[in-house]
Scaffold this active site. Sequence first.
Site, PDB file in Angstrom:
ATOM      1  CE  LYS A  86      -3.803  -2.453   2.196  1.00  0.00           C
ATOM      2  NZ  LYS A  86      -4.509  -2.825   3.433  1.00  0.00           N
TER       3      LYS A  86
ATOM      4  CD  GLN B 251      -3.406  -4.589   6.459  1.00  0.00           C
ATOM      5  OE1 GLN B 251      -3.288  -3.622   5.713  1.00  0.00           O
ATOM      6  NE2 GLN B 251      -4.011  -5.693   6.088  1.00  0.00           N
TER       7      GLN B 251
ATOM      8  CG  ASP C   3      -9.490  -0.483   4.586  1.00  0.00           C
ATOM      9  OD1 ASP C   3      -9.068  -0.765   3.451  1.00  0.00           O
ATOM     10  OD2 ASP C   3      -8.896  -0.805   5.636  1.00  0.00           O
TER      11      ASP C   3
END
Length: 289
Positions: A58, A102, A125
């Site tokens: 990422k 995460q 997200d």
Amino acid sequence: MISSKGMTIIDGKMLSDKILKEIEEEHSELQTGVGRKAGLAVIIVGENPASQIYVRNKIRACERVGFHSETIRLDEHITEENLLLEIEKLNNDNNIDGILVQLPIPKHINELKVINAISAEKDVDGFHTTNIGKMMIGDETGFLPCTPAGVIQMFEEYNIDLEGKDVLVIGQSNIVGKPMTLLLINKRATVQVCNSKTKNLPEKLQKADVVVAAAGSPKLVKGSDVKEGVVVIDIGINRVDGKICGDVDFEEVSQKASYITPVPGGVGPMTIAMLIKNTFKSYKQKVGK
């Protein structure tokens, strides 16, 4: 990529490269006038090896398109309260447009509480309750979960019409299966959702025009399970004998499919591209572009 039999391999790497290049060019023009880059912050709790790889990918994508990025690495024993304080700092940071924690996180921390602590306007997200609600009703001001959004982008890029098609989704997780189902319904597909307890799965697979496999079960879908001309999206990532494979037996199913995604190189790169796309969308909303 097209095989000699007319079967098309959906190239997620190629499509993600195309999306990232477009974002890089637009961002380069915008940041000059705005006076700052788009910013993404990633929080990782603990030392999970897979999470370390995902975070690294990422951050590399951010660097590629010229975004500012921050990685906050926290001890696995951090209290829930202190993790929420870290999130609050980022919520108030005007240089940060996107925040993600995460997953997975340690079991002593409430995952939903953490997700909803992230500002809905920075939840790139797409897991915040507000964004899930917006997806439910088709409100495009929210952020879509990255993996399902990447799959929809694949359908659009390859001109695969979903309207009226019988689609079978295998898996019902909050991250992939459920939002994937909602996005398919919004495309006017007829969707059936299966899971590990589903009876007669091969029989149901035989009737599907489109199969989206997200069960986390290596080579669950066999060639004998699907009909000729089926479109197959394999979201599974499994490690078997040191090799990565999906939930679909690619060698067998590709003999029947009209379109199929490989693993790796299919949905994975698109997930990263959609994260960057969501971050850029947040940036543009904040700077009024």
